[in-house]
Design an enzyme around this catalytic site. Structure first.
Site, PDB file in Angstrom:
ATOM      1  N   LEU A   1       0.855  -1.194   0.000  1.00 35.15           N
ATOM      2  CA  LEU A   1       0.000   0.000   0.000  1.00 35.15           C
ATOM      3  C   LEU A   1       0.888   1.240   0.000  1.00 35.15           C
ATOM      4  O   LEU A   1       1.086   1.891   1.009  1.00 35.15           O
ATOM      5  CB  LEU A   1      -0.954  -0.007   1.202  1.00 35.15           C
ATOM      6  N   HIS A   2       1.465   1.542  -1.147  1.00 37.72           N
ATOM      7  CA  HIS A   2       2.329   2.707  -1.332  1.00 37.72           C
ATOM      8  C   HIS A   2       1.459   3.937  -1.557  1.00 37.72           C
ATOM      9  O   HIS A   2       0.229   3.862  -1.482  1.00 37.72           O
ATOM     10  CB  HIS A   2       3.291   2.479  -2.504  1.00 37.72           C
ATOM     11  N   ALA A   3       2.032   5.069  -1.841  1.00 38.39           N
ATOM     12  CA  ALA A   3       1.302   6.336  -1.932  1.00 38.39           C
ATOM     13  C   ALA A   3       0.132   6.297  -2.910  1.00 38.39           C
ATOM     14  O   ALA A   3      -0.975   6.709  -2.574  1.00 38.39           O
ATOM     15  CB  ALA A   3       2.264   7.467  -2.303  1.00 38.39           C
TER      16      ALA A   3
END
Length: 90
Positions: free
Chosen positions: A14-16
């Site tokens: 769950l990156h930016a």
């Protein structure tokens, strides 16, 4: 309250970008939606906050729980779980 557990499939976790997509979708429901990283034993955090989602440090393979409470809780949880299982902005 309604909740489900799923596994992060996105190779980047769950990156930016995926956190932003997830938070935006979570904010579209009437219900209060939370997310927690079961793998890292985190507390439940506000799923409408991109920053909160990124604080989970959820990586590919981590198990997360999505929970909601309110008028459309089942729809919210089911659709958000599906979003994660589809790769969420990958």
């Amino acid at each position: 309250m309604y909740s489900k557990t799923t596994t992060i499939v996105n190779a980047s976790g769950l990156h930016a970008r995926s956190a932003a997509v997830f938070a935006k979708q979570a904010g579209a429901y009437e219900s209060k939606v939370t997310i927690r990283n079961i793998t890292k034993a985190s507390s439940a955090l506000d799923a409408t906050s991109m920053l909160s989602i990124m604080m989970l440090a959820a990586k590919q393979g981590d198990e997360v729980e999505i929970a909601a409470e309110g008028a459309d809780e089942e729809k919210a949880v089911d659709e958000l779980v599906q979003l994660l299982e589809d790769g969420c902005g990958e």
